[in-house]
Design a protein around this motif. Structure first.
Motif, short mmCIF file in Angstrom:
data_model
loop_
_atom_site.label_atom_id
_atom_site.label_comp_id
_atom_site.label_asym_id
_atom_site.label_seq_id
_atom_site.Cartn_x
_atom_site.Cartn_y
_atom_site.Cartn_z
N ARG A 1 0.85 -1.31 -0.06
CA ARG A 1 0.14 -0.12 0.07
C ARG A 1 0.97 1.26 -0.03
N ASP A 2 0.40 2.23 -0.62
CA ASP A 2 1.07 3.66 -0.62
C ASP A 2 0.82 4.31 0.67
N GLY A 3 1.80 4.68 1.26
CA GLY A 3 1.96 5.21 2.83
C GLY A 3 1.16 6.41 2.93
N LEU A 4 0.95 7.25 1.89
CA LEU A 4 0.03 8.53 1.72
C LEU A 4 -1.30 8.07 1.77
N THR A 5 -1.79 7.47 0.35
CA THR A 5 -3.11 7.48 0.22
C THR A 5 -3.64 6.13 0.65
N GLY A 6 -2.95 5.18 0.83
CA GLY A 6 -3.56 3.81 1.21
C GLY A 6 -3.95 2.90 -0.22
N ALA A 7 -3.86 3.49 -1.35
CA ALA A 7 -4.05 2.86 -2.60
C ALA A 7 -2.81 1.90 -2.81
N LEU A 8 -3.16 0.95 -3.49
CA LEU A 8 -2.33 -0.33 -3.95
C LEU A 8 -1.35 0.20 -4.70
N ASN A 9 -0.07 0.00 -4.32
CA ASN A 9 0.90 0.37 -5.16
C ASN A 9 1.28 -0.53 -6.55
N ARG A 10 2.14 0.05 -7.21
CA ARG A 10 2.33 -0.64 -8.71
C ARG A 10 2.21 -2.02 -8.65
N ARG A 11 3.17 -2.65 -7.81
CA ARG A 11 3.48 -3.93 -7.74
C ARG A 11 2.15 -4.98 -7.38
#
Length: 305
Positions: free
Chosen positions: A254-264
């Motif tokens: 997860r992206d630390g800022l938005t909580g969205a899934l990262n690329r991987r």
């Protein structure tokens, strides 16, 4: 009635009773010992399952300790001969008992080091604990040598080592607990009664409490209590490790800022969706675009963006 106290050390006491008293006493004794040994074996099995699932040697050391201590008690209480009828064990109590005692002590030290996180909270104690465990292992090995002098010397040092090791483990656990090791507290609560009774049993060989022959049964009950307390501590440790694993997965995907899934993580999710689509199940994918978002980022900053 023949009451065998500390068969490993060869202390025996005699008592005269009526047949009915003997039968009633034996029934209660068998029930007590069987319950305690079953509890030790059950906790050891649970620890082994945790070890296989989590690959944490703490659980392996604890299981090995419980099984070795159960063997010590099977020998000391005479349970090996009656009711089990294990002649191979009952006929050689000193050899089996000596080996079981060595494994018990070494595994308890290794367990304490990992369970209470001694390397982190009290690294200066590692040398003492490892040295003590190594000394016990070496003397235990010498006891099996054919040389009479070495064997007698090793046996003669066994009880002094137990007298030394009990306070050492308690002091290290107490200091580690004061320095922030939560699990050292579990160790202190669970192990203190057993260690004190073990030391008391060794002191009997030097003339203390000569009339008390219930130390073996009391130590077995204390071991059952210790198994329950430390198993609770190990369960808490397992839960903590599971939380840490989940947090690590969260940070890795997860992206630390938005909580969205990262690329991987997003690519892995898309691969999964494509497999579902390949089985003929419907899949929907929504693309959203915000006009002029780059300008917003440039003006307000990426954090707000």
């Amino acid at each position: 009635v023949l009451r065998q106290q500390a068969a490993v050390n060869g202390r025996i006491a005699f008592d005269l009773r009526s047949k009915s008293e003997v039968l009633a006493s034996d029934a209660g004794w068998i029930a007590l010992v069987s319950t305690c040994l079953a509890l030790l074996a059950g906790m050891a099995l649970i620890a082994l399952v945790f070890f296989v699932r989590m690959r944490d040697r703490t659980f392996l050391y604890y299981a090995a300790y419980l099984l070795a201590y159960a063997l010590v008690q099977v020998i000391q209480t005479g349970y090996a001969g009656s009711p089990l009828g294990w002649a191979w064990l009952a006929d050689s109590p000193r050899e089996w008992g000596r080996a079981a005692v060595v494994v018990t002590i070494v595994m308890s030290v290794l367990f304490l080091v990992r369970f209470a996180e001694i390397a982190r909270v009290l690294p200066s104690a590692l040398r003492w604990l490892r040295g003590y465990a190594a000394l016990v292992a070496v003397l235990g090995g010498l006891g099996f040598l054919p040389w009479t002098g070495a064997a007698l010397g090793a046996v003669g040092l066994a009880n002094p080592l137990i007298l030394l090791g009990g306070p050492l483990l308690l002091v290290v656990a107490a200091v580690a607990w004061r320095r922030g090791s939560r699990y050292a507290g579990f160790f202190l609560v669970g192990w203190t009664p057993l260690l004190l009774l073990t030391v008391a049993g060794s002191l009997q060989l030097y003339g203390l409490w000569p009339g008390w022959y219930g130390l073996t049964e009391a130590a077995l009950v204390a071991a059952a209590f210790e198994a329950m307390v430390l198993s609770a501590g190990l369960a808490d440790r397992a839960a903590s490790m599971a939380r840490q694993r989940d947090e690590a997965i969260q940070q890795a995907t997860r992206d630390g800022l938005t909580g969205a899934l990262n690329r991987r993580a997003l690519e892995e999710r898309l691969d999964t969706l494509l497999q579902v689509r390949g089985r003929g199940e419907p899949v929907s994918l929504l693309f959203a675009d915000l006009d002029g978002f780059k300008r917003f980022n440039d003006d307000a900053g990426h954090v707000k963006g």
